[in-house]
Design an enzyme around this catalytic site. Structure first.
Site, PDB file in Angstrom:
ATOM      1  N   THR A 320       0.826  -1.221   0.000  1.00 53.46           N
ATOM      2  CA  THR A 320       0.000   0.000   0.000  1.00 53.46           C
ATOM      3  C   THR A 320       0.856   1.265   0.000  1.00 53.46           C
ATOM      4  O   THR A 320       2.058   1.232   0.261  1.00 53.46           O
ATOM      5  CB  THR A 320      -0.934   0.044   1.216  1.00 53.46           C
ATOM      6  OG1 THR A 320      -0.147   0.224   2.395  1.00 53.46           O
ATOM      7  CG2 THR A 320      -1.759  -1.221   1.341  1.00 53.46           C
ATOM      8  N   CYS A 321       0.172   2.382  -0.264  1.00 57.50           N
ATOM      9  CA  CYS A 321       0.853   3.678  -0.372  1.00 57.50           C
ATOM     10  C   CYS A 321       1.005   4.345   0.988  1.00 57.50           C
ATOM     11  O   CYS A 321       0.689   5.530   1.142  1.00 57.50           O
ATOM     12  CB  CYS A 321       0.071   4.594  -1.304  1.00 57.50           C
ATOM     13  SG  CYS A 321      -0.216   3.850  -2.899  1.00 57.50           S
ATOM     14  N   ASP A 322       1.425   3.595   1.978  1.00 61.61           N
ATOM     15  CA  ASP A 322       1.595   4.145   3.314  1.00 61.61           C
ATOM     16  C   ASP A 322       2.913   3.636   3.864  1.00 61.61           C
ATOM     17  O   ASP A 322       3.196   2.440   3.787  1.00 61.61           O
ATOM     18  CB  ASP A 322       0.440   3.683   4.210  1.00 61.61           C
ATOM     19  CG  ASP A 322       0.435   4.397   5.548  1.00 61.61           C
ATOM     20  OD1 ASP A 322       1.532   4.597   6.127  1.00 61.61           O
ATOM     21  OD2 ASP A 322      -0.651   4.749   6.022  1.00 61.61           O
TER      22      ASP A 322
END
Ligand code: PLP
Length: 370
Positions: A320-322
């Site tokens: 994910t983009c985290d």
């Protein structure tokens, strides 16, 4: 790992958790044998898949629940409210009322206000008082958030009695994934003093000792076996509470019922160099099954076909983009690991898919059974 798991992994879209219910059954039977006559309440938050619950229901388990959602799920699976304990010490009032309405009348509490909430919404119910005990040998401690000190616990027993609830015993939790046998011994000794003082001081007879969960699953470090834990529990109970003819032991295992019954199967999406570090990105991550790694919980990791290779250090992260979605800064993985390699997280049946989110539109790992 069996060839059938490997074969299934090659044919099936990742990520997924593959479970073996025979191992769940074996874990249940071993625990019942290790602590004769105990009553097992499986903590369903560890893995609440219907097939796991049905298996445990069919072999005689009771269940530990934490919310109305869990209660309804169990009712739908035909489980009697008589075989549930509402063990979360922090409950919504409407959940307490719902529990009472459906016939669940056994609650755990560790504070005065919670006792007032139970007295009001579930009058006359049975309560166990949760005692705070040493958690320092566990990977996932629970002792700061939960549990009353001895003196407070004693007062809570008297208070519960005054508001016409039935204080029937004490509970504790030594912390999840606990490595030290003596945690159970020390906790039982501490609890036994309160059994004594409740009787002596208030004339209240307690008959339930709920030793919670915390039994460990084997990952990289050695762990005590359930037989060893059972032995020390039985010995300590005999020494400290052996004079109580009506004593009942409750156990609330979560992790140890399902942990070694599952393998989380994932795939490498990307390998790349960032400064001096080599990164490996998987299709599962902190938000997709590997939540426990944020406390540096260490799984045994295997890579299909490459386990005999020399290892190198990698940063291991999720899809994910985290930036929180990173499992380890120092994973030791086969040198040639690359795109599309299948990665197995061993003994990952507990607290993996339960924590799975749909963050970034990525589905939580599916669950399959062999
Ligand atoms: C989570 C929990 C358990 C299960 O703990 P494990 O460490 O998974 O065995 C048992 N009792 C209570 C009250 C819990 O919250």
């Amino acid at each position: 790992m069996t060839e059938s798991v490997r074969d299934f992994a090659r044919r099936t879209e990742t990520p997924f958790l593959i479970m073996d219910l025979d191992i769940v059954e074996e874990n249940y039977r071993k625990l019942k044998k290790a602590i004769p006559n105990c009553r097992v309440f499986y903590a369903i938050k560890a893995n609440s898949h219907a097939r796991v619950i049905e298996k445990l229901r069919d072999i005689g388990s009771s269940f530990d629940v934490a919310s109305a959602g869990e209660i309804k799920k169990l009712l739908n699976l035909g489980i009697s409210p008589k075989n549930m304990i509402f063990a979360n010490p922090i409950k919504r009032e409407q959940d307490i009322a719902l529990a009472y309405d459906v016939g669940l009348k056994l609650f755990a509490v560790d504070s005065k206000m919670e006792i007032e909430k139970i007295a009001e919404n579930a009058p006359g119910s049975e309560v166990v008082i949760r005692l705070s005990v040493e958690n320092k040998h566990s990977d996932w401690p629970l002792s700061r958030k939960f549990g009353a000190d001895s003196l407070v616990a004693l007062e809570l027993i008297a208070f519960a009695n005054r508001v016409k609830l039935k204080p029937i015993g004490l509970s504790f939790h030594v912390g999840s994934q606990n490595y030290d046998l003596y945690s159970w011994k020390n906790a039982i000794e501490k609890a036994s003093k309160i059994f004594y003082w409740a009787e002596r001081h208030y004339g209240i007879h307690l008959s339930v000792l709920d030793i919670g969960g915390g039994m460990p699953v084997k990952h990289l470090k050695p762990v005590p076996t359930i037989e060893e834990i059972g032995e020390i529990v039985c010995e300590t109970v005999f020494d400290c509470l052996g004079h109580l003819k009506d004593l009942q032991i409750f156990v609330e295992p979560g992790r140890s019922m399902v942990g070694d019954a599952g393998i989380l199967v994932s795939k490498v999406l990307l390998r790349c160099q960032r400064g001096s570090e080599e990164w490996i990105y998987l299709d599962s991550g902190v938000f997709h099954g590997l939540m426990e790694t944020i406390e540096n919980f260490r799984y045994e990791i295997r890579v299909e076909g490459k386990d005999k290779e020399a290892k190198a250090p990698f940063v291991l992260a999720g899809p994910t983009c985290d930036s929180v979605d990173k499992m380890y800064d120092d994973a030791s993985l086969p040198k040639s690991i690359t795109k599309n390699d299948i990665v197995y997280f061993m003994n990952a049946g507990a607290y993996t898919v339960e924590y799975g989110t749909h963050f970034n539109g990525i589905d939580s790992p599916k669950v399959y059974f062999i």
